[in-house]
Design a protein around this motif. Structure first.
Motif, PDB file in Angstrom:
ATOM      1  N   SER A 134      31.723  39.449 -33.554  1.00  0.00           N
ATOM      2  CA  SER A 134      32.757  40.410 -33.150  1.00  0.00           C
ATOM      3  C   SER A 134      32.806  40.475 -31.636  1.00  0.00           C
ATOM      4  CB  SER A 134      32.479  41.801 -33.733  1.00  0.00           C
ATOM      5  OG  SER A 134      31.278  42.341 -33.199  1.00  0.00           O
ATOM      6  N   VAL A 135      33.906  41.012 -31.117  1.00  0.00           N
ATOM      7  CA  VAL A 135      34.073  41.287 -29.690  1.00  0.00           C
ATOM      8  C   VAL A 135      34.681  42.673 -29.597  1.00  0.00           C
ATOM      9  CG1 VAL A 135      35.284  40.654 -27.570  1.00  0.00           C
ATOM     10  CG2 VAL A 135      34.393  38.856 -29.081  1.00  0.00           C
ATOM     11  N   TRP A 136      34.163  43.491 -28.680  1.00  0.00           N
ATOM     12  CA  TRP A 136      34.694  44.850 -28.549  1.00  0.00           C
ATOM     13  C   TRP A 136      35.098  45.146 -27.117  1.00  0.00           C
ATOM     14  CZ3 TRP A 136      32.088  48.659 -25.641  1.00  0.00           C
ATOM     15  CH2 TRP A 136      30.783  48.330 -25.231  1.00  0.00           C
ATOM     16  N   LEU A 137      35.974  46.116 -26.973  1.00  0.00           N
ATOM     17  CA  LEU A 137      36.451  46.520 -25.647  1.00  0.00           C
ATOM     18  C   LEU A 137      36.906  47.962 -25.696  1.00  0.00           C
ATOM     19  CD1 LEU A 137      39.764  46.630 -25.977  1.00  0.00           C
ATOM     20  CD2 LEU A 137      39.604  44.190 -25.597  1.00  0.00           C
ATOM     21  N   GLU A 138      37.071  48.551 -24.523  1.00  0.00           N
ATOM     22  CA  GLU A 138      37.655  49.877 -24.382  1.00  0.00           C
ATOM     23  C   GLU A 138      38.995  49.740 -23.680  1.00  0.00           C
ATOM     24  OE1 GLU A 138      34.842  52.366 -22.399  1.00  0.00           O
ATOM     25  OE2 GLU A 138      33.220  51.852 -23.772  1.00  0.00           O
ATOM     26  N   TYR A 139      39.913  50.632 -23.984  1.00  0.00           N
ATOM     27  CA  TYR A 139      41.237  50.557 -23.379  1.00  0.00           C
ATOM     28  C   TYR A 139      41.507  51.792 -22.531  1.00  0.00           C
ATOM     29  CZ  TYR A 139      42.604  53.678 -27.207  1.00  0.00           C
ATOM     30  OH  TYR A 139      42.690  54.734 -28.082  1.00  0.00           O
ATOM     31  N   SER A 140      42.456  51.660 -21.600  1.00  0.00           N
ATOM     32  CA  SER A 140      42.708  52.734 -20.641  1.00  0.00           C
ATOM     33  C   SER A 140      43.968  53.523 -20.923  1.00  0.00           C
ATOM     34  CB  SER A 140      42.793  52.147 -19.224  1.00  0.00           C
ATOM     35  OG  SER A 140      43.818  51.175 -19.156  1.00  0.00           O
ATOM     36  N   GLY A 141      44.760  53.111 -21.886  1.00  0.00           N
ATOM     37  CA  GLY A 141      46.007  53.820 -22.177  1.00  0.00           C
ATOM     38  C   GLY A 141      46.672  53.216 -23.391  1.00  0.00           C
ATOM     39  N   GLU A 142      47.709  53.895 -23.895  1.00  0.00           N
ATOM     40  CA  GLU A 142      48.363  53.421 -25.110  1.00  0.00           C
ATOM     41  C   GLU A 142      49.044  52.069 -24.909  1.00  0.00           C
ATOM     42  OE1 GLU A 142      48.161  54.599 -28.239  1.00  0.00           O
ATOM     43  OE2 GLU A 142      46.612  55.817 -27.289  1.00  0.00           O
ATOM     44  N   GLY A 143      49.514  51.823 -23.683  1.00  0.00           N
ATOM     45  CA  GLY A 143      50.133  50.532 -23.423  1.00  0.00           C
ATOM     46  C   GLY A 143      49.155  49.391 -23.591  1.00  0.00           C
ATOM     47  N   SER A 144      47.962  49.536 -23.004  1.00  0.00           N
ATOM     48  CA  SER A 144      46.965  48.475 -23.133  1.00  0.00           C
ATOM     49  C   SER A 144      46.450  48.388 -24.564  1.00  0.00           C
ATOM     50  CB  SER A 144      45.802  48.712 -22.154  1.00  0.00           C
ATOM     51  OG  SER A 144      45.167  49.946 -22.410  1.00  0.00           O
ATOM     52  N   ARG A 145      46.347  49.541 -25.237  1.00  0.00           N
ATOM     53  CA  ARG A 145      45.907  49.507 -26.632  1.00  0.00           C
ATOM     54  C   ARG A 145      46.847  48.648 -27.477  1.00  0.00           C
ATOM     55  NH1 ARG A 145      43.928  54.243 -30.733  1.00  0.00           N
ATOM     56  NH2 ARG A 145      44.477  53.200 -32.675  1.00  0.00           N
ATOM     57  N   ARG A 146      48.132  48.811 -27.280  1.00  0.00           N
ATOM     58  CA  ARG A 146      49.089  48.017 -28.060  1.00  0.00           C
ATOM     59  C   ARG A 146      48.929  46.533 -27.782  1.00  0.00           C
ATOM     60  NH1 ARG A 146      52.370  52.572 -26.901  1.00  0.00           N
ATOM     61  NH2 ARG A 146      53.238  51.593 -25.031  1.00  0.00           N
ATOM     62  N   VAL A 147      48.636  46.184 -26.531  1.00  0.00           N
ATOM     63  CA  VAL A 147      48.408  44.771 -26.185  1.00  0.00           C
ATOM     64  C   VAL A 147      47.223  44.228 -26.968  1.00  0.00           C
ATOM     65  CG1 VAL A 147      47.659  43.208 -24.343  1.00  0.00           C
ATOM     66  CG2 VAL A 147      49.439  44.907 -23.886  1.00  0.00           C
ATOM     67  N   TYR A 148      46.119  44.970 -26.976  1.00  0.00           N
ATOM     68  CA  TYR A 148      44.911  44.503 -27.649  1.00  0.00           C
ATOM     69  C   TYR A 148      45.090  44.459 -29.166  1.00  0.00           C
ATOM     70  CZ  TYR A 148      43.001  45.615 -23.056  1.00  0.00           C
ATOM     71  OH  TYR A 148      42.775  45.688 -21.705  1.00  0.00           O
ATOM     72  N   GLU A 149      45.820  45.416 -29.702  1.00  0.00           N
ATOM     73  CA  GLU A 149      46.041  45.406 -31.147  1.00  0.00           C
ATOM     74  C   GLU A 149      46.885  44.221 -31.570  1.00  0.00           C
ATOM     75  OE1 GLU A 149      45.536  50.027 -32.536  1.00  0.00           O
ATOM     76  OE2 GLU A 149      47.543  49.354 -31.946  1.00  0.00           O
ATOM     77  N   ARG A 150      47.809  43.800 -30.710  1.00  0.00           N
ATOM     78  CA  ARG A 150      48.642  42.647 -31.052  1.00  0.00           C
ATOM     79  C   ARG A 150      47.820  41.371 -31.190  1.00  0.00           C
ATOM     80  NH1 ARG A 150      52.603  44.893 -27.528  1.00  0.00           N
ATOM     81  NH2 ARG A 150      51.985  43.517 -25.832  1.00  0.00           N
ATOM     82  N   VAL A 151      46.707  41.276 -30.469  1.00  0.00           N
ATOM     83  CA  VAL A 151      45.903  40.045 -30.564  1.00  0.00           C
ATOM     84  C   VAL A 151      44.708  40.207 -31.507  1.00  0.00           C
ATOM     85  CG1 VAL A 151      46.642  39.193 -28.315  1.00  0.00           C
ATOM     86  CG2 VAL A 151      44.552  40.577 -28.492  1.00  0.00           C
ATOM     87  N   GLY A 152      44.657  41.327 -32.253  1.00  0.00           N
ATOM     88  CA  GLY A 152      43.674  41.431 -33.313  1.00  0.00           C
ATOM     89  C   GLY A 152      42.583  42.467 -33.180  1.00  0.00           C
ATOM     90  N   PHE A 153      42.638  43.344 -32.186  1.00  0.00           N
ATOM     91  CA  PHE A 153      41.624  44.380 -32.020  1.00  0.00           C
ATOM     92  C   PHE A 153      42.006  45.630 -32.811  1.00  0.00           C
ATOM     93  CE2 PHE A 153      40.517  41.528 -28.695  1.00  0.00           C
ATOM     94  CZ  PHE A 153      39.182  41.749 -28.405  1.00  0.00           C
ATOM     95  N   ARG A 154      40.989  46.283 -33.413  1.00  0.00           N
ATOM     96  CA  ARG A 154      41.216  47.454 -34.236  1.00  0.00           C
ATOM     97  C   ARG A 154      40.243  48.574 -33.848  1.00  0.00           C
ATOM     98  NH1 ARG A 154      44.821  44.597 -34.708  1.00  0.00           N
ATOM     99  NH2 ARG A 154      45.673  43.572 -36.569  1.00  0.00           N
ATOM    100  N   PRO A 155      40.657  49.856 -33.917  1.00  0.00           N
ATOM    101  CA  PRO A 155      39.766  50.968 -33.551  1.00  0.00           C
ATOM    102  C   PRO A 155      38.575  51.071 -34.488  1.00  0.00           C
ATOM    103  CG  PRO A 155      41.797  51.779 -34.562  1.00  0.00           C
ATOM    104  CD  PRO A 155      41.997  50.321 -34.323  1.00  0.00           C
ATOM    105  N   ARG A 156      37.369  51.313 -33.899  1.00  0.00           N
ATOM    106  CA  ARG A 156      36.162  51.397 -34.717  1.00  0.00           C
ATOM    107  C   ARG A 156      35.223  52.530 -34.333  1.00  0.00           C
ATOM    108  NH1 ARG A 156      34.798  46.812 -37.624  1.00  0.00           N
ATOM    109  NH2 ARG A 156      33.098  48.106 -38.433  1.00  0.00           N
TER     110      ARG A 156
END
Length: 255
Positions: free
Chosen positions: A219-241
């Motif tokens: 797995s790979v994990w990251l933190e996001y700084s705002g809803e805009g960046s969250r949407r970017v990460y979700e588009r490439v396969g990241f999910r909240p955990r």
């Protein structure tokens, strides 16, 4: 996932040039910088610190003239937060983290997706460091040491990626730590303002995650700084955990 992320945090701090372990805590320090974002501590999963343990940890920071500061997944060590609060620590931030697995990774495949590269020369590392400094509004000023840290990440089993701008510089990029405990942390995703909205963040994020999966991470994990960046990460396969907590001891408590 909280336990895995917290175990990773411990293993990652143990890679620092100077490490102190005491009372269920691991503190990592890098000589030559007083940045609280580089010099901080984290608890062992399941730690149950006493008041004396917390006092000793504070002392490790004070003797170095550093801000006592911790980053951790609170659910992995439920007794740590109350012990820190009792000593006067206050919240800096609470960040949700997102996780990507090999079966959820979705790299951009459209014709206009930016070309992602791996820096190889000193000049490329310097240009990427400068791009990230601009992307984050000068929070981390561009420096030779910043470029050197990126190179150490690349050469130490992690990965660094960037997108070149039309003039040969860096439009943006990011880095990912070497895997530990089956996972890896992707961080510092930044794009220069003039190049935003062109898929740079999505491209480098997906490339780095793919590189870590090829290296054996589950797995790979990251933190996001705002809803805009969250949407970017979700588009490439990241999910909240889960969430991570950032706390520090106010100046008045340190004097």
């Amino acid at each position: 996932m909280d336990m895995q992320v917290q175990s990773f945090a411990v293993a990652n701090l143990r890679r620092r040039p100077e490490t102190v372990e005491a009372g269920g805590f691991v503190a990592g320090f890098v000589p030559g910088t007083d940045s609280p974002y580089i010099n901080y501590a984290t608890p062992l999963p399941g730690a149950r610190p006493t008041r004396q343990d917390v006092t000793a940890l504070i002392g490790r920071f004070r003797e170095r003239g550093l801000l006592p500061r911790l980053e951790f997944a609170p659910e992995a060590a439920p007794e740590v937060e109350p012990a820190l609060r009792a000593a006067g620590f206050t919240t800096e931030a609470v960040h949700e983290y997102l996780v990507c697995a090999p079966d959820t990774l979705a790299p951009p495949r459209h014709a206009g997706a930016p070309r992602v590269e791996t820096p190889a020369t000193d000049e490329e590392f310097l240009r990427l460091d400068a791009a990230l400094a601009e992307a984050f509004g000068g929070l981390f000023p561009a420096s030779a040491e910043g470029a050197a840290r990126l190179r150490r990440t690349q050469e130490g089993g992690g990965a660094v990626r960037f997108v070149r701008d039309p003039h040969g510089g860096a439009a943006g990029g990011a880095s990912c730590s070497a895997p530990a405990e089956g996972t890896a942390e992707l961080s510092g995703v930044g794009t220069r303002p003039a190049h935003r909205g062109r898929g740079v963040a999505a491209a480098v994020t997906a490339s780095l995650a793919g590189a870590m999966f090829e290296a054996g991470a589950r797995s790979v994990w990251l933190e996001y700084s705002g809803e805009g960046s969250r949407r970017v990460y979700e588009r490439v396969g990241f999910r909240p955990r889960g969430t991570r907590l950032y706390v520090s001891l106010p100046t008045a408590e340190r004097d």
